[in-house]
Design an enzyme around this catalytic site. Structure first.
Site, short mmCIF file in Angstrom:
data_model
loop_
_atom_site.label_atom_id
_atom_site.label_comp_id
_atom_site.label_asym_id
_atom_site.label_seq_id
_atom_site.Cartn_x
_atom_site.Cartn_y
_atom_site.Cartn_z
N GLY A 13 0.81 -1.21 0.00
CA GLY A 13 0.00 0.00 0.00
C GLY A 13 0.84 1.26 0.00
O GLY A 13 2.08 1.22 0.04
N ARG A 37 -0.94 -11.61 1.09
CA ARG A 37 -1.94 -12.55 0.60
C ARG A 37 -1.53 -13.15 -0.74
O ARG A 37 -1.99 -14.22 -1.13
CB ARG A 37 -3.30 -11.85 0.47
N ARG A 38 -0.67 -12.43 -1.45
CA ARG A 38 -0.17 -12.88 -2.76
C ARG A 38 1.34 -12.72 -2.81
O ARG A 38 1.89 -11.87 -2.09
CB ARG A 38 -0.82 -12.07 -3.88
N GLY A 75 -5.28 -2.30 4.07
CA GLY A 75 -6.57 -1.68 3.81
C GLY A 75 -7.04 -2.02 2.42
O GLY A 75 -6.27 -2.52 1.60
N TYR A 127 -17.09 3.80 6.82
CA TYR A 127 -15.63 3.73 6.89
C TYR A 127 -15.11 4.21 8.25
O TYR A 127 -14.31 3.52 8.90
CB TYR A 127 -15.03 4.59 5.78
N LYS A 131 -13.29 1.97 11.26
CA LYS A 131 -11.98 2.31 11.82
C LYS A 131 -12.08 2.51 13.34
O LYS A 131 -11.18 2.10 14.08
CB LYS A 131 -11.43 3.58 11.16
N LEU A 154 -4.01 11.34 2.25
CA LEU A 154 -2.62 10.95 2.04
C LEU A 154 -2.11 11.47 0.71
O LEU A 154 -2.77 11.32 -0.33
CB LEU A 154 -2.48 9.43 2.08
N ARG A 162 -6.92 6.74 -8.72
CA ARG A 162 -8.16 7.15 -8.07
C ARG A 162 -8.40 8.61 -8.45
O ARG A 162 -7.77 9.51 -7.91
CB ARG A 162 -8.07 7.02 -6.55
#
Length: 220
Positions: A13, A37-38, A75, A127, A131, A154, A162
């Site tokens: 991330g 995870r990968r 996240g 969201y 959190k 951020l 995005r």
């Protein structure tokens, strides 16, 4: 000999990638475990990549065992889970909370968590409520040292595009100085540096850090 083996969850991330680079460059940290995870390619000989199923407590417990600190910067986004709130919860809630509980079980004394400004279990926003729930449940574990970082927008280059966030990243640095300090945008790199600094300090207790504290820890 002091144990400076740390574990990082969320290394791909925006913040996690910076955390990993800081950890690899800092001789203070002897070993780095990256739980993913990968498959993920490590660039440092002191970094061990471990592919785990985060729903398998045995796997996660074994991966965390022997860590002196755990960084949790994982996240997801609505687009990644296609709007599935349950899938979103499994990543943003279940992984951090399970990690904290297993830290306690494996005698890892310190957890450093990326949260969000406005986190509140009583919020009507999905969201922010999520959190807040994560923070509350982690606090209840009674870990020796927990540092929760609550950045606002951020700044930095994400791997995925995005559009809304990219526009905000152009606008907010101009108008951010007029906002309350907690709401000001912050460089992801600074958050990562602050987390690494906080890890080395290992201050006992439960601490929540916003913009000013993050910048101070990052030496800004």
């Amino acid at each position: 000999m002091e144990n400076n083996t740390v574990t990082l969850i969320g290394a791909t991330g925006l913040i996690g990638s910076h955390i990993l680079r800081f950890l690899e460059a800092d001789p203070y940290f002897s070993r780095i475990r990256v739980l993913v995870r990968r498959p993920f390619d490590a660039t440092s000989p002191k970094t061990d990549v471990m592919v785990v199923n985060f729903e398998d407590e045995t796997q996660v417990r074994q991966a965390l065992a022997g860590s002196s600190a755990v960084f949790c910067a994982i996240g997801t986004t609505n687009s990644k889970v296609k709007g599935d709130k349950e899938a979103y919860r499994k990543v943003d809630h279940d992984i951090p909370v399970r990690t904290a509980r297993l830290c306690k079980e494996t005698a890892c004394p310190q957890l450093l968590l990326v949260s969000s400004v406005g986190a509140d279990a009583g919020s009507r926003n999905f969201y922010l409520k999520l959190k807040g729930q994560v923070e509350d449940e982690i606090r209840q574990t009674g870990l020796h040292a927990v540092a929760v970082f609550r950045p606002s927008l951020l700044l930095g280059q994400r791997k995925e595009f995005r559009a809304g966030e990219r526009l905000a990243q152009w606008i907010m640095p101009v108008f951010g100085t007029f906002l309350p300090s907690r709401l000001r945008p912050v460089q992801a790199r600074d958050v990562a540096l602050a987390m690494v600094t906080a890890c080395k300090k290992a201050i006992p207790g439960y601490h929540v850090l916003h913009y000013n504290e993050i910048r101070a820890y990052a030496g800004m």
